[in-house]
Design a protein around this motif. Structure first.
Motif, mmCIF file in Angstrom:
data_model
loop_
_atom_site.group_PDB
_atom_site.id
_atom_site.type_symbol
_atom_site.label_atom_id
_atom_site.label_comp_id
_atom_site.label_asym_id
_atom_site.label_seq_id
_atom_site.Cartn_x
_atom_site.Cartn_y
_atom_site.Cartn_z
ATOM 1 N N GLY A 83 0.789 -1.234 0.000
ATOM 2 C CA GLY A 83 0.000 0.000 0.000
ATOM 3 C C GLY A 83 0.819 1.282 0.000
ATOM 4 O O GLY A 83 0.369 2.307 0.518
ATOM 5 N N LYS A 84 2.019 1.236 -0.607
ATOM 6 C CA LYS A 84 2.898 2.428 -0.602
ATOM 7 C C LYS A 84 2.281 3.586 -1.379
ATOM 8 O O LYS A 84 2.211 4.713 -0.891
ATOM 9 C CB LYS A 84 4.268 2.066 -1.199
ATOM 10 C CG LYS A 84 5.032 1.024 -0.392
ATOM 11 C CD LYS A 84 6.379 0.703 -0.994
ATOM 12 C CE LYS A 84 6.301 -0.038 -2.306
ATOM 13 N NZ LYS A 84 5.680 -1.363 -2.202
ATOM 14 N N ALA A 89 -0.311 -5.680 7.692
ATOM 15 C CA ALA A 89 -0.645 -6.227 9.019
ATOM 16 C C ALA A 89 -1.064 -7.690 8.932
ATOM 17 O O ALA A 89 -0.889 -8.451 9.890
ATOM 18 C CB ALA A 89 -1.750 -5.394 9.658
ATOM 19 N N ARG A 90 -1.582 -8.130 7.778
ATOM 20 C CA ARG A 90 -2.007 -9.534 7.638
ATOM 21 C C ARG A 90 -0.806 -10.466 7.515
ATOM 22 O O ARG A 90 -0.789 -11.553 8.059
ATOM 23 C CB ARG A 90 -2.900 -9.693 6.409
ATOM 24 C CG ARG A 90 -4.205 -8.919 6.469
ATOM 25 C CD ARG A 90 -4.876 -8.910 5.111
ATOM 26 N NE ARG A 90 -4.014 -8.330 4.088
ATOM 27 C CZ ARG A 90 -4.255 -8.388 2.778
ATOM 28 N NH1 ARG A 90 -5.320 -9.031 2.335
ATOM 29 N NH2 ARG A 90 -3.430 -7.820 1.910
ATOM 30 N N HIS A 91 0.213 -10.022 6.759
ATOM 31 C CA HIS A 91 1.343 -10.909 6.440
ATOM 32 C C HIS A 91 2.536 -10.730 7.369
ATOM 33 O O HIS A 91 3.397 -11.605 7.443
ATOM 34 C CB HIS A 91 1.795 -10.666 4.990
ATOM 35 C CG HIS A 91 0.696 -10.827 3.992
ATOM 36 N ND1 HIS A 91 0.565 -10.017 2.890
ATOM 37 C CD2 HIS A 91 -0.346 -11.700 3.951
ATOM 38 C CE1 HIS A 91 -0.498 -10.383 2.199
ATOM 39 N NE2 HIS A 91 -1.070 -11.398 2.823
ATOM 40 N N ILE A 98 2.622 0.091 9.964
ATOM 41 C CA ILE A 98 1.908 -1.200 9.930
ATOM 42 C C ILE A 98 0.562 -0.909 9.281
ATOM 43 O O ILE A 98 -0.359 -0.391 9.915
ATOM 44 C CB ILE A 98 1.743 -1.796 11.346
ATOM 45 C CG1 ILE A 98 3.044 -1.662 12.156
ATOM 46 C CG2 ILE A 98 1.283 -3.244 11.260
ATOM 47 C CD1 ILE A 98 4.290 -2.254 11.542
ATOM 48 N N ASN A 99 0.463 -1.232 7.982
ATOM 49 C CA ASN A 99 -0.679 -0.819 7.155
ATOM 50 C C ASN A 99 -1.758 -1.912 7.107
ATOM 51 O O ASN A 99 -1.517 -3.041 7.519
ATOM 52 C CB ASN A 99 -0.171 -0.492 5.743
ATOM 53 C CG ASN A 99 -1.226 0.207 4.899
ATOM 54 O OD1 ASN A 99 -2.138 0.848 5.428
ATOM 55 N ND2 ASN A 99 -1.126 0.082 3.595
ATOM 56 N N VAL A 102 4.063 3.115 13.519
ATOM 57 C CA VAL A 102 2.731 3.732 13.490
ATOM 58 C C VAL A 102 1.749 2.741 12.861
ATOM 59 O O VAL A 102 1.975 2.276 11.736
ATOM 60 C CB VAL A 102 2.720 5.046 12.655
ATOM 61 C CG1 VAL A 102 1.345 5.709 12.741
ATOM 62 C CG2 VAL A 102 3.795 6.010 13.110
ATOM 63 N N PRO A 103 0.647 2.387 13.555
ATOM 64 C CA PRO A 103 -0.383 1.543 12.935
ATOM 65 C C PRO A 103 -1.320 2.406 12.092
ATOM 66 O O PRO A 103 -1.856 3.407 12.594
ATOM 67 C CB PRO A 103 -1.111 0.944 14.146
ATOM 68 C CG PRO A 103 -0.948 1.975 15.228
ATOM 69 C CD PRO A 103 0.325 2.725 14.962
ATOM 70 N N ILE A 104 -1.504 2.051 10.818
ATOM 71 C CA ILE A 104 -2.310 2.904 9.930
ATOM 72 C C ILE A 104 -3.230 2.056 9.042
ATOM 73 O O ILE A 104 -3.062 0.842 8.931
ATOM 74 C CB ILE A 104 -1.420 3.784 9.007
ATOM 75 C CG1 ILE A 104 -0.582 2.906 8.061
ATOM 76 C CG2 ILE A 104 -0.516 4.710 9.809
ATOM 77 C CD1 ILE A 104 0.079 3.657 6.933
#
Length: 415
Positions: A15-16, A114-116, A141-142, A176-178
């Motif tokens: 998701g960059k 975040a899933r992988h 952490i996307n 940062v969790p995003i």
């Protein structure tokens, strides 16, 4: 206003490009006609929501495949700072593109799905950021929306990254969790992640301290050209134009000219229409000296008795990223470009290749192909004046150019 350069990195589909699109959209840096065009393309492609990644993925093949191939630069500003973003590709065959985009960055944003969790490509990009001495790394952490904004998942990924970060020479690491798609913790705080009490990504980018990243101790001034207007207003002006690579200089300071070793004192420091008393990195200035000395492009001014002297040698060791489809030729001849200086050189030895997926040295296989990172020894036809890359990112960097085709075949960091 202070300028911050940052680059995005991470595995494929982390998701960059969407994150950059979200930053531009939420900071009101997109024109209406751009937004309308993206809405039309998103609708035509069958996306449920507006695909913000299209703001940076502009090549036809990028849009067809939904990936980033080349480095895309975007510019925007907030009331606090100006920004230049380099959106770099995640695929292993585009490592050279990532090195190019990240070489001037103050901050690297490394995205983790975040899933992988942490993948090989995540480690590879973290290593490249460390190799390029990017001072600040922010792990984003996307896709937290796809793991129900789980704090436990965030803490687990953070622990995994902490376990390998000891191998990396990065001074400042943040997490940062995003959710780039939904906008959580990008510009605005996230309601579903009320458990996270740290800053949002935009707050970090606006306030992270970068002024101390430049080497302020060692004055280095590679001369780019000699300025001789010879006009009626400036009949005898002889200035040396260039960009201050590091340190500071003021009128009256004693400087030494390399390679000749002659010394003189600074008479004036000129920038555009004004005269300065003090010049400092990274200003572009013209310096005049009290004595007439033969100085030309490729020479370097350094301050006497200031910090450490640059190394003076024809033998250089460097970590290089190989850019060219034709592999490195042992004892092959290339052109080396360092600051404003240029010389011919020979690669005398390949010491080892780096396995950037395991962060281990491969001393058996010395074939350096495109996108490989290796430590090599070079001998140049004339002495160069350089610092190690970890001390000075400008005087510690080189590029190698193929004499026949004039293609840039490698970028290197002097050890």
């Amino acid at each position: 206003m202070e300028l911050l350069r940052f680059t995005t990195a991470g595995s494929v589909d982390d998701g960059k490009s969407t994150l950059i699109g979200r930053l531009l959209y939420d900071s009101k840096a997109i024109f209406e006609d751009q937004m309308e065009a993206i809405e039309r393309v998103s609708e035509r492609s069958g996306h449920e929501e507006v695909n913000l990644a299209l703001l940076t993925d502009g090549l036809r093949s990028e849009r067809e495949q939904g990936i980033t191939i080349d480095v895309a630069y975007r510019y925007f500003a907030t009331p606090k700072r100006k920004f230049i973003i380099a959106d770099t590709p995640g695929h292993i065959q585009y490592t050279r593109n990532m090195v190019t985009g990240a070489s001037t960055a103050n901050v690297a944003l490394i995205l983790v799905d975040a899933r992988h969790g942490v993948l090989e490509q995540t480690l590879r990009h973290a290593y490249i950021a460390s190799l390029l001495q990017i001072p600040h790394v922010i792990f984003c952490i996307n896709k937290m929306d796809l793991v129900d904004y789980s704090q436990e998942r965030f803490e687990q990924i953070k622990a995994d990254i902490d376990a390998v970060s000891s191998k990396l020479s990065v001074r400042d690491i943040r997490f940062v969790p995003i959710s780039a798609l939904k906008g959580d913790n990008v510009v605005d705080r996230s309601e579903p992640m009320a458990w996270y009490d740290g800053p949002t990504l935009m707050y970090l980018l606006e306030n992270i301290h970068i002024s101390s990243d430049i080497n302020h101790d060692d004055f280095r001034f590679p001369v780019q050209n000699v300025i001789r207007p010879q006009s009626s207003e400036w009949p005898d002006y002889r200035g040396y134009g260039g960009r201050i690579a590091s340190g500071a200089i003021q009128v009256g300071d004693e400087v030494s000219v390399l390679p000749s070793g002659f010394t003189s004192k600074v008479k004036t420091i000129d920038m555009m229409e004004e005269s300065l008393q003090v010049g400092f990195a990274p200003q572009s200035v013209s310096i005049t000296l009290e004595d007439e000395i033969d100085i030309s492009r490729g020479d370097m001014l350094v301050k006497k008795n200031n910090g450490t002297e640059p190394k003076n040698s024809q033998d250089i060791e460097a970590m290089v990223c190989w850019f060219n489809e034709r592999k490195l030729i042992p004892r092959g001849k290339y052109v080396i470009r360092h600051t404003s200086s240029e010389a011919r050189c020979m690669v005398t030895e390949v010491q080892y290749k780096m396995n950037i997926n395991t962060l281990e040295k491969d001393e058996e296989n010395n074939d350096v192909n495109m996108n490989d990172i290796a430590r090599i020894k070079i001998r140049s036809t004339k002495p160069l004046f350089f610092d190690s890359y970890n001390r000075n990112r400008i005087t510690g960097s080189i590029i190698l150019v193929d004499e026949a085709t004039n293609e840039t075949v490698a970028a290197g960091m002097i050890i």
